[in-house]
Enzyme design. Structure first.
Site, PDB file in Angstrom:
ATOM      1  N   LYS A  41      35.795  10.045  16.128  1.00 30.34           N
ATOM      2  CA  LYS A  41      36.507  10.773  17.173  1.00 30.34           C
ATOM      3  C   LYS A  41      37.070   9.467  18.889  1.00 30.34           C
ATOM      4  O   LYS A  41      36.327   8.646  18.546  1.00 30.34           O
ATOM      5  CB  LYS A  41      35.575  11.688  18.932  1.00 30.34           C
ATOM      6  CG  LYS A  41      36.670  11.959  19.836  1.00 30.34           C
ATOM      7  CD  LYS A  41      37.759  11.821  20.216  1.00 30.34           C
ATOM      8  CE  LYS A  41      36.970  10.658  21.140  1.00 30.34           C
ATOM      9  NZ  LYS A  41      37.766  10.382  22.776  1.00 30.34           N
ATOM     10  N   GLU A  90      26.506   0.588  21.479  1.00 29.33           N
ATOM     11  CA  GLU A  90      26.450  -0.212  21.484  1.00 29.33           C
ATOM     12  C   GLU A  90      27.580  -0.425  23.021  1.00 29.33           C
ATOM     13  O   GLU A  90      28.621   0.334  22.642  1.00 29.33           O
ATOM     14  CB  GLU A  90      27.764  -1.199  20.230  1.00 29.33           C
ATOM     15  CG  GLU A  90      27.643  -2.546  20.070  1.00 29.33           C
ATOM     16  CD  GLU A  90      28.455  -2.440  21.320  1.00 29.33           C
ATOM     17  OE1 GLU A  90      28.182  -3.158  22.661  1.00 29.33           O
ATOM     18  OE2 GLU A  90      29.904  -2.942  20.942  1.00 29.33           O
ATOM     19  N   CYS A 138      33.428  -5.822  25.072  1.00 34.65           N
ATOM     20  CA  CYS A 138      31.963  -6.596  25.355  1.00 34.65           C
ATOM     21  C   CYS A 138      31.574  -7.762  25.545  1.00 34.65           C
ATOM     22  O   CYS A 138      30.605  -7.928  25.953  1.00 34.65           O
ATOM     23  CB  CYS A 138      30.792  -5.185  24.521  1.00 34.65           C
ATOM     24  SG  CYS A 138      31.365  -5.276  23.119  1.00 34.65           S
ATOM     25  N   GLU A 166      29.735  -5.202  35.091  1.00 38.26           N
ATOM     26  CA  GLU A 166      30.723  -5.347  34.289  1.00 38.26           C
ATOM     27  C   GLU A 166      31.272  -5.013  34.328  1.00 38.26           C
ATOM     28  O   GLU A 166      32.112  -3.880  34.821  1.00 38.26           O
ATOM     29  CB  GLU A 166      30.139  -3.835  32.958  1.00 38.26           C
ATOM     30  CG  GLU A 166      31.069  -4.431  31.966  1.00 38.26           C
ATOM     31  CD  GLU A 166      30.821  -3.793  30.995  1.00 38.26           C
ATOM     32  OE1 GLU A 166      30.950  -4.298  29.492  1.00 38.26           O
ATOM     33  OE2 GLU A 166      30.673  -2.426  31.016  1.00 38.26           O
ATOM     34  N   GLY A 195      31.051   2.382  23.480  1.00 40.61           N
ATOM     35  CA  GLY A 195      31.886   2.088  24.410  1.00 40.61           C
ATOM     36  C   GLY A 195      30.697   2.058  25.912  1.00 40.61           C
ATOM     37  O   GLY A 195      30.138   1.265  25.988  1.00 40.61           O
ATOM     38  N   THR A 206      29.042   6.316  29.859  1.00 36.99           N
ATOM     39  CA  THR A 206      28.888   7.895  29.081  1.00 36.99           C
ATOM     40  C   THR A 206      28.287   7.438  27.768  1.00 36.99           C
ATOM     41  O   THR A 206      27.670   8.650  27.324  1.00 36.99           O
ATOM     42  CB  THR A 206      30.819   7.566  28.090  1.00 36.99           C
ATOM     43  OG1 THR A 206      31.490   7.345  29.365  1.00 36.99           O
ATOM     44  CG2 THR A 206      31.329   8.170  26.971  1.00 36.99           C
TER      45      THR A 206
END
Length: 478
Positions: free
Chosen positions: A171, A246, A280, A381, A224, A228
């Site tokens: 996905k 991650e 990231c 972030e 992501g 989430t």
């Protein structure tokens, strides 16, 4: 164009008949329509993966490694197409898409093919028995990937997952579907057995959630955002699925006064703004020792302002557009927060571009000084082309600042004293540290973070371990 789901070896429309728009980050124009899939599509994809599992898992490691190399060969023939699609879909410069995304997407399949081919017999002898460890597939895997490095990260998961005998349902982000579609076409062209790799497009609620919670999914690999990831973890934990997360990062670049200043400035600019800061691993907190603070800032600003912003298809472009209007608004909001927190904007604003890009998601690289190290912009972030700069005096102070966030993914240290560099590195609460470099990747080493930056590790033998179940067979000697 219409992008389709790929289920059991066929490209199919969504059961709902509903579609989502894929928009160009650079111009705002519509690129494609993608399926707005729901649980019906997920059920079909998981069922296809479940049916394909026995035959695929019964193949030898050599057989599956051969399939990975076939995928790599076919992808390599589409190298420039990968770069063009990725640049178009993400807004990143074509040169970056070619050097990073296209290169790594091919490399990932070749790398894991070699690792899987070289898996040897693992034995542990006792005085009266022999233990033999074998690695069996986990089952059906859910692979969920983000928009910043679409094919790069999808290939990073697909290759070890199917290489170890699992079958998968992918996905990808609904904002960047083009290269995921290209991978499915590639898999289809080489004739990979149907159902081994399936892909369902859609948003998190309609497609992601039913995939992660599906009773026939045995493992979840998610890359992501942290918020989430928390939802994914809760959904997967209730059914004891194997889980790898991650997540986000707020990484520090620690610059000591004995560094090679010229190379450090270039390296820290790259770590702060690669892919518009939408990585990231980016070093969005820059910690500079007080004796070189002013000199560093002067050189750093010159280097930042020299970067070319604009047309992603231009080979000379250094920075492209942000992924979406919503993400641009988030970045703009953080810059306003920084001002309210007492920050000084050393450089920033908006680039002057042609009429073609008026509806794109553009902002210039922004450097902020004079913020408290505990401020929101220093600890949360932002995931955009925004860095904060802070002064420190001692080694311990730099360590304390680097550790004062909820994240722990990566970081870099810049010094000519390698003993000090390694000493400081071991004191940082993070999964990865580079010394006098950044994003210098060896695919054999563990990748992942601590605290709110994730759960588990992937990369090299850690990926092979995650995408398999170790089984010990103990045979008593006569």
């Amino acid at each position: 164009m219409n992008i389709l789901n790929y289920i059991s070896g066929k490209f199919v429309e969504p059961e709902s008949g509903e579609w989502l728009e894929d928009l160009s980050p650079a111009t705002g124009e519509k690129i494609a329509l993608i399926p707005k899939s729901n649980h019906h599509d997920i059920n079909k994809a998981v069922d296809a993966a479940r049916k394909a599992l026995p035959a695929w898992s019964s193949l030898t490691n050599l057989d599956r490694a051969s399939w990975l190399n076939k995928i790599a060969d076919k992808l390599e023939s589409k190298y420039e197409e990968i770069a063009e699609l990725e640049s178009k879909d993400t807004g990143k410069p074509i040169s970056l898409a070619r050097e990073v995304d296209a290169y790594r997407s091919v490399k990932n399949f070749r790398f894991f093919a070699e690792m899987i081919r070289d898996i040897g017999v693992e034995k542990y002898e006792m005085e009266d028995a022999t233990n033999r460890v074998i690695y069996k597939p986990v089952g059906v895997g859910a692979l969920i990937t983000p928009w910043n490095l679409p094919l790069y990260l999808l290939s990073w998961k697909v290759a070890p997952a199917i290489g170890m005998g699992n079958t998968v349902v992918c996905k990808p982000s609904e904002m960047t579907p083009l290269t995921a579609d290209l991978l499915m076409k590639t898999i289809d062209e080489i004739g990979l057995p149907k159902g081994v790799v399936n892909l369902v497009h859609g948003d998190g609620i309609g497609a992601g959630s039913p995939l992660v919670s599906h009773q026939d999914v045995s493992l979840v690999s998610f890359t992501g955002g942290t918020s989430t990831g928390s939802i994914v973890a809760k959904s997967a934990a209730s059914s004891f699925k194997k889980l790898s997360l991650e997540l986000g990062g707020k990484n520090s670049s620690i610059i000591f006064d004995d560094c090679d200043l010229k190379n450090t400035v270039k390296g820290v600019v790259r770590s702060g703004f690669l892919n518009q800061g939408q990585v990231c691993l980016c070093g969005s907190r820059i910690l500079v020792q007080e004796d070189i603070y002013d000199e560093f800032i002067d050189k750093f600003i010159i280097e930042v302002e020299a970067m070319k912003i604009g047309d992603p298809s231009d080979e000379n472009t250094n920075l492209g557009a942000l992924i979406s209007p919503e993400h641009l608004s988030k970045v703009e909001e953080y810059i306003e927060i920084a001002k309210s927190e007492g920050g000084t904007i050393l450089t920033g604003g908006y680039p002057s571009l042609s009429e073609k890009y008026k509806n794109g998601n553009w902002i210039s690289p922004t450097v902020i000084a004079d913020l408290d190290v505990d401020s929101r912009c220093s600890t949360e972030e932002i995931f955009g082309p925004v860095v904060t700069i802070h002064k420190f005096s001692t080694e311990n102070e730099a360590i304390d600042i680097a550790n004062n966030t909820r994240y722990g993914l990566a970081g870099s240290i810049w010094t000519s004293d390698l003993e000090k560099g390694n000493r400081v590195a071991e004191s940082i609460h993070t999964g990865m540290i580079w010394i006098n470099t950044w994003l210098h990747r060896d695919l054999r080493v563990p990748f992942g973070g601590v605290k709110d930056s994730g759960v588990g590790r992937e990369g090299g033998k850690w990926s092979l371990s995650f995408f398999s179940e170790a089984m010990n067979i103990c045979t008593k000697n006569k």
